[in-house]
Design an enzyme around this catalytic site. Structure first.
Site, PDB file in Angstrom:
ATOM      1  N   ASP A  35       0.844  -1.202   0.000  1.00  0.00           N
ATOM      2  CA  ASP A  35       0.000   0.000   0.000  1.00  0.00           C
ATOM      3  C   ASP A  35       0.878   1.250   0.000  1.00  0.00           C
ATOM      4  O   ASP A  35       1.915   1.279   0.676  1.00  0.00           O
ATOM      5  CB  ASP A  35      -0.866   0.049   1.286  1.00  0.00           C
ATOM      6  CG  ASP A  35      -1.687  -1.221   1.470  1.00  0.00           C
ATOM      7  OD1 ASP A  35      -2.143  -1.754   0.443  1.00  0.00           O
ATOM      8  OD2 ASP A  35      -1.792  -1.690   2.615  1.00  0.00           O
ATOM      9  N   ASP A  41       1.796   7.908   8.008  1.00  0.00           N
ATOM     10  CA  ASP A  41       2.003   6.470   8.292  1.00  0.00           C
ATOM     11  C   ASP A  41       3.462   6.244   8.694  1.00  0.00           C
ATOM     12  O   ASP A  41       3.771   5.588   9.686  1.00  0.00           O
ATOM     13  CB  ASP A  41       1.722   5.622   7.039  1.00  0.00           C
ATOM     14  CG  ASP A  41       0.244   5.517   6.698  1.00  0.00           C
ATOM     15  OD1 ASP A  41      -0.098   5.568   5.508  1.00  0.00           O
ATOM     16  OD2 ASP A  41      -0.568   5.401   7.641  1.00  0.00           O
ATOM     17  N   GLU A  64       2.635  -3.348  11.345  1.00  0.00           N
ATOM     18  CA  GLU A  64       1.822  -3.763  10.193  1.00  0.00           C
ATOM     19  C   GLU A  64       2.411  -3.188   8.906  1.00  0.00           C
ATOM     20  O   GLU A  64       2.233  -3.723   7.822  1.00  0.00           O
ATOM     21  CB  GLU A  64       0.387  -3.289  10.356  1.00  0.00           C
ATOM     22  CG  GLU A  64      -0.539  -3.863   9.282  1.00  0.00           C
ATOM     23  CD  GLU A  64      -1.857  -3.113   9.190  1.00  0.00           C
ATOM     24  OE1 GLU A  64      -1.850  -1.935   8.771  1.00  0.00           O
ATOM     25  OE2 GLU A  64      -2.862  -3.720   9.557  1.00  0.00           O
ATOM     26  N   GLU A  65       3.147  -2.083   9.052  1.00  0.00           N
ATOM     27  CA  GLU A  65       3.700  -1.403   7.858  1.00  0.00           C
ATOM     28  C   GLU A  65       5.003  -2.047   7.381  1.00  0.00           C
ATOM     29  O   GLU A  65       5.530  -1.669   6.338  1.00  0.00           O
ATOM     30  CB  GLU A  65       3.971   0.069   8.187  1.00  0.00           C
ATOM     31  CG  GLU A  65       2.735   0.866   8.595  1.00  0.00           C
ATOM     32  CD  GLU A  65       1.770   1.095   7.424  1.00  0.00           C
ATOM     33  OE1 GLU A  65       0.563   1.192   7.646  1.00  0.00           O
ATOM     34  OE2 GLU A  65       2.252   1.148   6.259  1.00  0.00           O
ATOM     35  N   ASP A  83      -0.427  -1.624  14.642  1.00  0.00           N
ATOM     36  CA  ASP A  83      -0.868  -0.965  13.400  1.00  0.00           C
ATOM     37  C   ASP A  83      -0.754   0.527  13.691  1.00  0.00           C
ATOM     38  O   ASP A  83      -1.596   1.082  14.398  1.00  0.00           O
ATOM     39  CB  ASP A  83      -2.310  -1.392  13.096  1.00  0.00           C
ATOM     40  CG  ASP A  83      -2.824  -0.763  11.813  1.00  0.00           C
ATOM     41  OD1 ASP A  83      -3.963  -1.062  11.429  1.00  0.00           O
ATOM     42  OD2 ASP A  83      -2.083   0.057  11.225  1.00  0.00           O
ATOM     43  N   LEU A  85      -1.152   3.492  12.214  1.00  0.00           N
ATOM     44  CA  LEU A  85      -2.206   4.478  11.936  1.00  0.00           C
ATOM     45  C   LEU A  85      -3.277   3.798  11.094  1.00  0.00           C
ATOM     46  O   LEU A  85      -3.307   3.888   9.865  1.00  0.00           O
ATOM     47  CB  LEU A  85      -1.621   5.699  11.215  1.00  0.00           C
ATOM     48  CG  LEU A  85      -2.471   6.967  11.303  1.00  0.00           C
ATOM     49  CD1 LEU A  85      -2.696   7.398  12.753  1.00  0.00           C
ATOM     50  CD2 LEU A  85      -1.839   8.115  10.527  1.00  0.00           C
ATOM     51  N   ASP A  86      -4.177   3.086  11.795  1.00  0.00           N
ATOM     52  CA  ASP A  86      -5.198   2.320  11.079  1.00  0.00           C
ATOM     53  C   ASP A  86      -6.261   3.269  10.524  1.00  0.00           C
ATOM     54  O   ASP A  86      -6.739   4.163  11.236  1.00  0.00           O
ATOM     55  CB  ASP A  86      -5.857   1.328  12.050  1.00  0.00           C
ATOM     56  CG  ASP A  86      -6.872   0.480  11.313  1.00  0.00           C
ATOM     57  OD1 ASP A  86      -6.464  -0.492  10.669  1.00  0.00           O
ATOM     58  OD2 ASP A  86      -8.066   0.834  11.348  1.00  0.00           O
ATOM     59  N   GLU A 229      -4.782  -6.300  14.229  1.00  0.00           N
ATOM     60  CA  GLU A 229      -6.130  -5.717  14.318  1.00  0.00           C
ATOM     61  C   GLU A 229      -7.129  -6.674  14.985  1.00  0.00           C
ATOM     62  O   GLU A 229      -7.722  -6.355  16.016  1.00  0.00           O
ATOM     63  CB  GLU A 229      -6.609  -5.362  12.895  1.00  0.00           C
ATOM     64  CG  GLU A 229      -5.767  -4.274  12.229  1.00  0.00           C
ATOM     65  CD  GLU A 229      -5.965  -4.180  10.706  1.00  0.00           C
ATOM     66  OE1 GLU A 229      -6.070  -5.216  10.029  1.00  0.00           O
ATOM     67  OE2 GLU A 229      -5.997  -3.034  10.209  1.00  0.00           O
TER      68      GLU A 229
HETATM   69  P1  P6P Z   1     -13.685  -1.379   3.836  1.00  0.00           P
HETATM   70  C1  P6P Z   1      -8.963   0.725   7.018  1.00  0.00           C
HETATM   71  O1  P6P Z   1      -8.351   0.684   5.722  1.00  0.00           O
HETATM   72  C2  P6P Z   1      -9.279  -0.702   7.405  1.00  0.00           C
HETATM   73  O2  P6P Z   1      -8.138  -1.473   7.435  1.00  0.00           O
HETATM   74  C3  P6P Z   1     -10.001  -0.724   8.743  1.00  0.00           C
HETATM   75  O3  P6P Z   1      -9.639   0.336   9.549  1.00  0.00           O
HETATM   76  C4  P6P Z   1     -11.463  -0.664   8.353  1.00  0.00           C
HETATM   77  O4  P6P Z   1     -12.333  -1.310   9.274  1.00  0.00           O
HETATM   78  C5  P6P Z   1     -11.488  -1.377   6.999  1.00  0.00           C
HETATM   79  O5  P6P Z   1     -10.185  -1.231   6.442  1.00  0.00           O
HETATM   80  C6  P6P Z   1     -12.492  -0.773   6.062  1.00  0.00           C
HETATM   81  O6  P6P Z   1     -12.512  -1.582   4.914  1.00  0.00           O
HETATM   82  O7  P6P Z   1     -13.403  -2.455   2.790  1.00  0.00           O
HETATM   83  O8  P6P Z   1     -15.019  -1.607   4.550  1.00  0.00           O
HETATM   84  O9  P6P Z   1     -13.550   0.024   3.321  1.00  0.00           O
END
Ligand code: P6P
Length: 283
Positions: A35, A41, A64-65, A83, A85-86, A229
């Protein structure tokens, strides 16, 4: 473990400051899964790495990165998976995002090896939730001068009102689509921002409901990563009196990732909603 939680408060304050003041543009780097990375990030990742590397309890860290496990202290007790910056892709539209931590017994990167979990929510308020296996999660909110005050412990009701359905609906299985629709027919409210941390935090603080990220045609093994996560939030939800399972009805905390970046279909919720999901999936 308390030393680690104190460091997480420092990390929270630093990343919150970066989000509110630094450039939201893209870096010229990619993460372990290819990504594109925001400058934020990269900044968040390196801030966490440098902070945790100073903690003697930490044996190793995995971001995670990044692909590799980073050694810290050979005498350390824990491997911390994080993770940084989720949901960073929604930070540029000013929605809340978060950081997630899983604190595992060193070398035991599995649900059974998870000792504690924590997450930070960067929103209108800066908040930290910490869960230690078997105890109700502790909730902290930052105030003036960067001090964190303790809030009421986090508890889920038996049944909630929120339905947070993740993934792309056109790829859902007919079983999952019918199940999600059945909750709406029961009067559940749609609450989904695309940020796992604020979406789950809302369910935890509003008494319950269901967050689902299923396996689907486009992502048979789901999207959310186990170590960084799904397993940490499984501990938070179970400690708050809820449940966290996969699409075969297995408790997430009974699972072991096949590799550090493995993903899993995952469902987090109050007992009633998880029971309804088991019925719908026949698991
Ligand atoms: P979708 C953000 O990219 C993430 O990893 C999570 O924080 C979030 O719940 C999910 O992806 C959202 O994914 O496919 O529903 O847009």
């Amino acid at each position: 473990m308390l030393t680690i939680f104190e460091r997480l408060k420092d990390i929270a304050l630093e990343i919150d400051k970066a989000i509110k003041n630094e450039d939201l543009g893209y870096s010229d780097q990619q993460n372990a899964t290819g990504d594109e990375q925001l400058k934020l990030d990269v900044a968040s990742d390196s801030l966490i790495e440098h902070t945790l590397k100073k903690v003697s309890l930490v044996h190793s860290i995995i971001s995670e990165e990044k692909e590799e496990i980073m050694p810290v202290n050979p005498d350390g007790k824990y491997t911390i998976c994080y993770d940084p910056l989720d949901g960073s892709s929604i930070v540029d539209v000013n929605l809340s995002v978060g950081t997630i931590f899983g604190i595992y017994d060193r070398g035991n990167l599995s649900g059974s090896g998870l000792r504690a979990a924590a997450y930070i929510v960067y929103g209108p308020r800066l908040e930290l939730v910490v869960a230690v296996r078997g105890k109700a999660p502790r909730h902290y909110r930052s105030g003036a001068r960067g001090l964190f005050s303790s809030r009421a412990p986090v508890r889920l009701n038996e049944k909630g009102k929120i339905n947070a359905p993740g993934g792309t609906q056109k790829y859902w299985s007919p079983t999952h689509k019918a199940f999600i629709d059945s909750l709406f027919q029961e009067g559940y409210r749609l609450r989904y921002s695309g940020g796992m941390v604020p979406d789950l935090h809302q369910i935890l603080l509003k008494g319950g409901g269901l967050f689902s990220y299923p396996g689907a045609q486009d992502r048979p093994k789901g999207k959310l990563r186990m170590l960084f996560e799904a397993l940490p939030f499984a501990m938070v939800f179970e400690s708050a009196g809820g449940e966290a399972i996969d699409d075969r009805g297995r408790r997430l905390l009974d699972l072991t990732p096949e590799h550090p970046h493995a993903t899993t279909p995952c469902f987090f919720g109050s007992k009633y909603e998880i029971g309804k999901l088991r019925e719908a999936y026949g698991v």
